[in-house]
Design a protein around this motif. Structure first.
Motif, PDB file in Angstrom:
ATOM      1  N   SER A 203      51.389 -36.195  25.013  1.00 18.20           N
ATOM      2  CA  SER A 203      52.222 -36.895  26.062  1.00 18.20           C
ATOM      3  C   SER A 203      51.878 -38.194  26.393  1.00 18.20           C
ATOM      4  O   SER A 203      52.293 -38.629  27.272  1.00 18.20           O
ATOM      5  N   GLY A 204      50.763 -38.923  25.534  1.00 10.22           N
ATOM      6  CA  GLY A 204      50.665 -40.117  25.871  1.00 10.22           C
ATOM      7  C   GLY A 204      49.425 -40.464  24.905  1.00 10.22           C
ATOM      8  O   GLY A 204      48.606 -39.739  24.374  1.00 10.22           O
ATOM      9  N   PHE A 205      48.818 -41.821  25.317  1.00 11.39           N
ATOM     10  CA  PHE A 205      47.569 -42.292  24.530  1.00 11.39           C
ATOM     11  C   PHE A 205      46.883 -43.464  25.201  1.00 11.39           C
ATOM     12  O   PHE A 205      47.468 -43.884  26.277  1.00 11.39           O
ATOM     13  N   LEU A 206      45.722 -43.670  25.096  1.00 14.29           N
ATOM     14  CA  LEU A 206      45.075 -45.025  25.394  1.00 14.29           C
ATOM     15  C   LEU A 206      44.410 -45.619  24.119  1.00 14.29           C
ATOM     16  O   LEU A 206      43.897 -44.913  23.148  1.00 14.29           O
ATOM     17  N   PRO A 207      44.783 -46.740  23.904  1.00 15.80           N
ATOM     18  CA  PRO A 207      44.259 -47.621  22.736  1.00 15.80           C
ATOM     19  C   PRO A 207      42.685 -47.769  22.950  1.00 15.80           C
ATOM     20  O   PRO A 207      42.311 -48.383  23.818  1.00 15.80           O
ATOM     21  N   ARG A 208      42.001 -47.615  21.968  1.00 12.91           N
ATOM     22  CA  ARG A 208      40.632 -47.862  21.967  1.00 12.91           C
ATOM     23  C   ARG A 208      40.329 -49.651  22.218  1.00 12.91           C
ATOM     24  O   ARG A 208      39.268 -49.710  22.734  1.00 12.91           O
ATOM     25  N   ARG A 209      40.994 -50.209  21.569  1.00 11.47           N
ATOM     26  CA  ARG A 209      40.974 -51.702  21.466  1.00 11.47           C
ATOM     27  C   ARG A 209      40.835 -52.344  23.102  1.00 11.47           C
ATOM     28  O   ARG A 209      40.464 -53.417  23.368  1.00 11.47           O
ATOM     29  N   ALA A 210      41.333 -51.426  24.072  1.00  9.68           N
ATOM     30  CA  ALA A 210      41.554 -51.960  25.259  1.00  9.68           C
ATOM     31  C   ALA A 210      40.212 -52.009  25.992  1.00  9.68           C
ATOM     32  O   ALA A 210      39.817 -52.465  26.945  1.00  9.68           O
ATOM     33  N   PHE A 211      39.136 -51.207  25.421  1.00  9.14           N
ATOM     34  CA  PHE A 211      37.767 -50.914  25.858  1.00  9.14           C
ATOM     35  C   PHE A 211      36.635 -51.392  25.011  1.00  9.14           C
ATOM     36  O   PHE A 211      36.899 -51.151  23.759  1.00  9.14           O
ATOM     37  N   ASP A 212      35.468 -51.895  25.577  1.00  9.67           N
ATOM     38  CA  ASP A 212      34.713 -52.274  24.969  1.00  9.67           C
ATOM     39  C   ASP A 212      33.784 -51.319  24.507  1.00  9.67           C
ATOM     40  O   ASP A 212      34.037 -50.002  24.682  1.00  9.67           O
ATOM     41  N   GLY A 213      32.779 -51.543  23.483  1.00  9.84           N
ATOM     42  CA  GLY A 213      31.946 -50.364  22.821  1.00  9.84           C
ATOM     43  C   GLY A 213      31.262 -49.321  23.599  1.00  9.84           C
ATOM     44  O   GLY A 213      31.282 -48.226  23.708  1.00  9.84           O
ATOM     45  N   GLU A 214      30.661 -49.867  25.028  1.00  9.84           N
ATOM     46  CA  GLU A 214      30.017 -49.071  25.880  1.00  9.84           C
ATOM     47  C   GLU A 214      31.005 -47.975  26.559  1.00  9.84           C
ATOM     48  O   GLU A 214      30.940 -46.870  26.748  1.00  9.84           O
ATOM     49  N   GLN A 215      32.097 -48.743  27.044  1.00 10.91           N
ATOM     50  CA  GLN A 215      33.310 -48.086  27.632  1.00 10.91           C
ATOM     51  C   GLN A 215      33.802 -46.846  26.600  1.00 10.91           C
ATOM     52  O   GLN A 215      34.048 -45.733  27.185  1.00 10.91           O
ATOM     53  N   GLN A 216      34.162 -47.108  25.292  1.00  8.61           N
ATOM     54  CA  GLN A 216      34.461 -46.338  24.339  1.00  8.61           C
ATOM     55  C   GLN A 216      33.533 -44.941  24.242  1.00  8.61           C
ATOM     56  O   GLN A 216      33.885 -44.072  24.209  1.00  8.61           O
ATOM     57  N   ALA A 217      32.337 -45.402  24.092  1.00  6.42           N
ATOM     58  CA  ALA A 217      31.385 -44.311  24.039  1.00  6.42           C
ATOM     59  C   ALA A 217      31.390 -43.555  25.308  1.00  6.42           C
ATOM     60  O   ALA A 217      31.247 -42.244  25.175  1.00  6.42           O
ATOM     61  N   ALA A 218      31.501 -44.073  26.490  1.00  3.87           N
ATOM     62  CA  ALA A 218      31.491 -43.348  27.572  1.00  3.87           C
ATOM     63  C   ALA A 218      32.567 -42.390  27.675  1.00  3.87           C
ATOM     64  O   ALA A 218      32.655 -40.982  28.071  1.00  3.87           O
ATOM     65  N   LEU A 219      33.878 -42.749  27.278  1.00  2.06           N
ATOM     66  CA  LEU A 219      35.223 -41.926  27.215  1.00  2.06           C
ATOM     67  C   LEU A 219      34.693 -40.884  26.066  1.00  2.06           C
ATOM     68  O   LEU A 219      35.359 -39.658  26.400  1.00  2.06           O
ATOM     69  N   ASP A 220      34.418 -41.294  24.891  1.00  4.16           N
ATOM     70  CA  ASP A 220      33.988 -40.319  24.049  1.00  4.16           C
ATOM     71  C   ASP A 220      33.163 -39.160  24.520  1.00  4.16           C
ATOM     72  O   ASP A 220      33.456 -37.990  24.182  1.00  4.16           O
ATOM     73  N   GLY A 221      32.205 -39.365  25.200  1.00  3.37           N
ATOM     74  CA  GLY A 221      31.426 -38.464  25.733  1.00  3.37           C
ATOM     75  C   GLY A 221      32.047 -37.650  26.946  1.00  3.37           C
ATOM     76  O   GLY A 221      31.765 -36.292  26.756  1.00  3.37           O
ATOM     77  N   LEU A 222      32.827 -38.221  27.606  1.00  5.14           N
ATOM     78  CA  LEU A 222      33.635 -37.636  28.627  1.00  5.14           C
ATOM     79  C   LEU A 222      34.508 -36.455  28.044  1.00  5.14           C
ATOM     80  O   LEU A 222      34.493 -35.309  28.345  1.00  5.14           O
ATOM     81  N   PHE A 223      35.279 -36.941  26.995  1.00  2.00           N
ATOM     82  CA  PHE A 223      36.185 -36.179  26.222  1.00  2.00           C
ATOM     83  C   PHE A 223      35.511 -34.900  25.424  1.00  2.00           C
ATOM     84  O   PHE A 223      36.059 -33.615  25.503  1.00  2.00           O
ATOM     85  N   ALA A 224      34.442 -35.048  24.780  1.00  5.69           N
ATOM     86  CA  ALA A 224      33.415 -34.308  24.033  1.00  5.69           C
ATOM     87  C   ALA A 224      32.982 -33.242  25.191  1.00  5.69           C
ATOM     88  O   ALA A 224      33.339 -31.986  24.724  1.00  5.69           O
ATOM     89  N   ALA A 225      32.647 -33.548  26.214  1.00  5.16           N
ATOM     90  CA  ALA A 225      32.139 -32.570  27.175  1.00  5.16           C
ATOM     91  C   ALA A 225      33.271 -31.597  27.754  1.00  5.16           C
ATOM     92  O   ALA A 225      32.982 -30.667  28.192  1.00  5.16           O
ATOM     93  N   ARG A 226      34.239 -32.020  27.622  1.00  5.27           N
ATOM     94  CA  ARG A 226      35.517 -31.187  28.228  1.00  5.27           C
ATOM     95  C   ARG A 226      36.246 -30.303  27.051  1.00  5.27           C
ATOM     96  O   ARG A 226      37.024 -29.307  27.564  1.00  5.27           O
ATOM     97  N   GLU A 227      35.742 -30.401  25.746  1.00  2.08           N
ATOM     98  CA  GLU A 227      36.249 -29.608  24.649  1.00  2.08           C
ATOM     99  C   GLU A 227      35.979 -28.204  24.986  1.00  2.08           C
ATOM    100  O   GLU A 227      34.848 -27.886  25.272  1.00  2.08           O
ATOM    101  N   PRO A 228      37.087 -27.348  24.855  1.00  2.81           N
ATOM    102  CA  PRO A 228      36.775 -25.896  24.745  1.00  2.81           C
ATOM    103  C   PRO A 228      35.817 -25.492  23.819  1.00  2.81           C
ATOM    104  O   PRO A 228      35.552 -25.979  22.779  1.00  2.81           O
ATOM    105  N   ALA A 229      35.062 -24.557  24.110  1.00  4.44           N
ATOM    106  CA  ALA A 229      33.856 -23.839  23.377  1.00  4.44           C
ATOM    107  C   ALA A 229      34.602 -23.239  22.076  1.00  4.44           C
ATOM    108  O   ALA A 229      35.763 -22.844  22.142  1.00  4.44           O
ATOM    109  N   GLY A 230      34.004 -23.738  20.843  1.00  2.83           N
ATOM    110  CA  GLY A 230      34.289 -23.156  19.536  1.00  2.83           C
ATOM    111  C   GLY A 230      35.274 -24.240  18.924  1.00  2.83           C
ATOM    112  O   GLY A 230      35.820 -23.819  17.647  1.00  2.83           O
ATOM    113  N   ARG A 231      35.862 -25.252  19.609  1.00  6.31           N
ATOM    114  CA  ARG A 231      36.645 -26.215  19.082  1.00  6.31           C
ATOM    115  C   ARG A 231      35.875 -27.230  18.543  1.00  6.31           C
ATOM    116  O   ARG A 231      34.994 -28.013  19.160  1.00  6.31           O
ATOM    117  N   GLY A 232      36.004 -27.731  17.300  1.00  3.48           N
ATOM    118  CA  GLY A 232      35.252 -28.914  16.668  1.00  3.48           C
ATOM    119  C   GLY A 232      35.915 -29.795  15.682  1.00  3.48           C
ATOM    120  O   GLY A 232      37.097 -29.930  15.581  1.00  3.48           O
TER     121      GLY A 232
END
Length: 159
Positions: free
Chosen positions: A130-159
């Motif tokens: 349904s869409g995308f966000l480009p990593r290049r739009a964000f600095d390293g700290e912001q990318q890490a924050a988004l990676d952490g947010l998205f990893a925290a929402r992953e369903p259990a057992g998905r990897g």
């Protein structure tokens, strides 16, 4: 988390995101249909229906690039609306995307899956891209924050 960035997606970037998103969405179709066409082609060749067999084999080879070409052609119609200066405001609960022509607000909970790639975060509702966000739009700290947010929402057992 609460930050705002400005960027402008390029047509090539949108095409790559589309290609990656659709490839993930249609993974089964990309494999199953060519295999079925090739199997039917072999069966026709063995049965003596050479023309039909060859046609099915050509279809098996031509299907994946034809599907990508069709998707890119459809996407080109939207490039004038997508490849414009864009402001993204990202927060813990979602993001807002603002251009001169539109404003869209999306809650992260809307997405059933968010796939991170080296270049994008790809968003899915069910199995549909349904869409995308480009990593290049964000600095390293912001990318890490988004990676952490998205990893925290992953369903259990998905990897």
């Amino acid at each position: 988390m609460d930050f705002t960035v400005r960027y402008e997606p390029s047509p090539d970037e949108v095409a790559r995101a589309l290609d990656q998103g659709l490839t993930r969405q249609l993974r089964t179709l990309y494999v199953a249909l060519p295999v079925a066409l090739a199997g039917a082609g072999v069966a026709c060749l063995l049965a003596g229906a050479v023309g039909l067999g060859v046609g099915l084999m050509v279809g098996a080879v031509a299907f994946p690039p034809a599907l990508k070409w069709t998707a890119r052609r459809m996407a080109r119609r939207q490039l004038a609306y997508i490849c414009v200066p864009t402001t993204l405001r990202v927060a813990d609960d979602g993001y807002a995307c603002v251009t001169d022509q539109s404003t869209t607000t999306v809650q992260w909970s809307m997405f059933t899956r968010i796939d991170g790639t080296p270049e994008f975060w790809l968003f899915f509702i069910g199995n549909q891209w349904s869409g995308f966000l480009p990593r290049r739009a964000f600095d390293g700290e912001q990318q890490a924050a988004l990676d952490g947010l998205f990893a925290a929402r992953e369903p259990a057992g998905r990897g």
